[in-house]
Design an enzyme around this catalytic site. Sequence first.
Site, mmCIF file in Angstrom:
data_model
loop_
_atom_site.group_PDB
_atom_site.id
_atom_site.type_symbol
_atom_site.label_atom_id
_atom_site.label_comp_id
_atom_site.label_asym_id
_atom_site.label_seq_id
_atom_site.Cartn_x
_atom_site.Cartn_y
_atom_site.Cartn_z
ATOM 1 C CG ASP A 47 -2.050 0.971 1.123
ATOM 2 O OD1 ASP A 47 -2.314 1.459 0.004
ATOM 3 O OD2 ASP A 47 -2.680 1.256 2.150
ATOM 4 C CG HIS B 172 -0.096 1.517 -9.171
ATOM 5 N ND1 HIS B 172 -0.358 1.233 -7.855
ATOM 6 C CD2 HIS B 172 -1.162 2.247 -9.609
ATOM 7 C CE1 HIS B 172 -1.541 1.747 -7.507
ATOM 8 N NE2 HIS B 172 -2.038 2.377 -8.562
ATOM 9 C CG LEU C 274 9.715 -16.678 -2.395
ATOM 10 C CD1 LEU C 274 9.554 -16.658 -0.879
ATOM 11 C CD2 LEU C 274 10.044 -15.269 -2.899
HETATM 12 C C1 FPP Z 1 -2.308 0.003 -3.251
HETATM 13 O O1 FPP Z 1 -1.757 1.311 -3.260
HETATM 14 C C2 FPP Z 1 -1.723 -0.755 -4.336
HETATM 15 C C3 FPP Z 1 -2.408 -1.348 -5.355
HETATM 16 C C4 FPP Z 1 -3.879 -1.268 -5.458
HETATM 17 C C5 FPP Z 1 -1.707 -2.040 -6.436
HETATM 18 C C6 FPP Z 1 -0.504 -2.824 -6.011
HETATM 19 C C7 FPP Z 1 0.212 -3.191 -7.223
HETATM 20 C C8 FPP Z 1 1.538 -3.129 -7.377
HETATM 21 C C9 FPP Z 1 2.496 -2.774 -6.309
HETATM 22 C C10 FPP Z 1 2.066 -3.451 -8.713
HETATM 23 C C11 FPP Z 1 3.012 -4.556 -8.676
HETATM 24 C C12 FPP Z 1 2.410 -5.880 -8.619
HETATM 25 C C13 FPP Z 1 2.693 -6.840 -9.487
HETATM 26 C C14 FPP Z 1 2.254 -8.235 -9.259
HETATM 27 C C15 FPP Z 1 3.443 -6.534 -10.693
HETATM 28 P P1 FPP Z 1 -2.734 2.537 -3.478
HETATM 29 O O2 FPP Z 1 -2.830 2.823 -4.927
HETATM 30 O O3 FPP Z 1 -4.056 2.262 -2.841
HETATM 31 O O4 FPP Z 1 -1.977 3.668 -2.719
HETATM 32 P P2 FPP Z 1 -2.633 4.919 -1.990
HETATM 33 O O5 FPP Z 1 -3.427 4.376 -0.827
HETATM 34 O O6 FPP Z 1 -1.448 5.696 -1.558
HETATM 35 O O7 FPP Z 1 -3.471 5.635 -3.006
#
Ligand code: FPP
Length: 247
Positions: free
Chosen positions: A25, A42, A136
């Site tokens: 997150d 992301h 892993l």
């Molecule tokens: C939450 O942060 C994150 C996500 C909804 C997406 C997580 C995805 C990745 C880290 C991409 C990598 C994964 C793979 C498998 C390639 P948020 O967008 O909710 O953050 P915020 O709360 O700060 O807005």
Amino acid sequence: MKETLNNIKKLSPDKMPQHIAIIMDGNGRWAQKNGLPRIAGHWAGAETLKSIVESCSKLKIKVLTVFAFSTENWKRPIEEVSSLMNLLLYYFKKEVDALHKNNVKIVISGNWEELPEKIADQIRKSMTKTQNNSGLILNIALNYGGRSEILFACKNICTDVLNGDLCIDKIDEKLFEQYLYTYGLPDPDLLIRPSGELRISNFLLWQIAYSELWFTQTYWPDFKEEDLICAIYDYQTRERRFGGLKK
Ligand code: FPP
């Protein structure tokens, strides 16, 4: 680097968590802080994932589960969802060879077959390619929700009962687990959530019944091996009683 090595030495090899789960997150807030579009957060998060996978392999962790896309993330603006889909496609196309070389086995939790066909196809190929790897286990939660996983299990149990393949008396916790996406994996010992949010957000609701929780203010793209080691070190100081009494 030297600092990290010293910290690794502080860890007790006989008290390592077998399974670490992470809610990745804070990508959006990281991007905002750096004056970048959310999707850049992301992409930076995907880089962090690469490095934490390497760290977990090095530390001989058996399973790493990461929350990549939830059943609720479809509510985000269409531009963000499609950018995330492009990122996933890129990851499964470009990163799998490196993961395979490092003996990582990819498994998925969630309704991934409902994702756009191009991505589902790459996921299928990635799982097949890495299925015999013994290092892993990287369990990626994709189109995943804890409640929907429990419903999925219940529906499949009902089907088996109605078909006469399962007797109601046989339904217990052990059997129920066989119907979850995570069947065959141990429950997470340690759940990490970066970014300062103190909630579970529908992640692994069944499996984290006795997981140790660890939170940090650091946004996921800034999360480093040192943070992982800190979390494991803290985990090793905890007394796990699983509802019983102190030994
Ligand atoms: C939450 O942060 C994150 C996500 C909804 C997406 C997580 C995805 C990745 C880290 C991409 C990598 C994964 C793979 C498998 C390639 P948020 O967008 O909710 O953050 P915020 O709360 O700060 O807005």
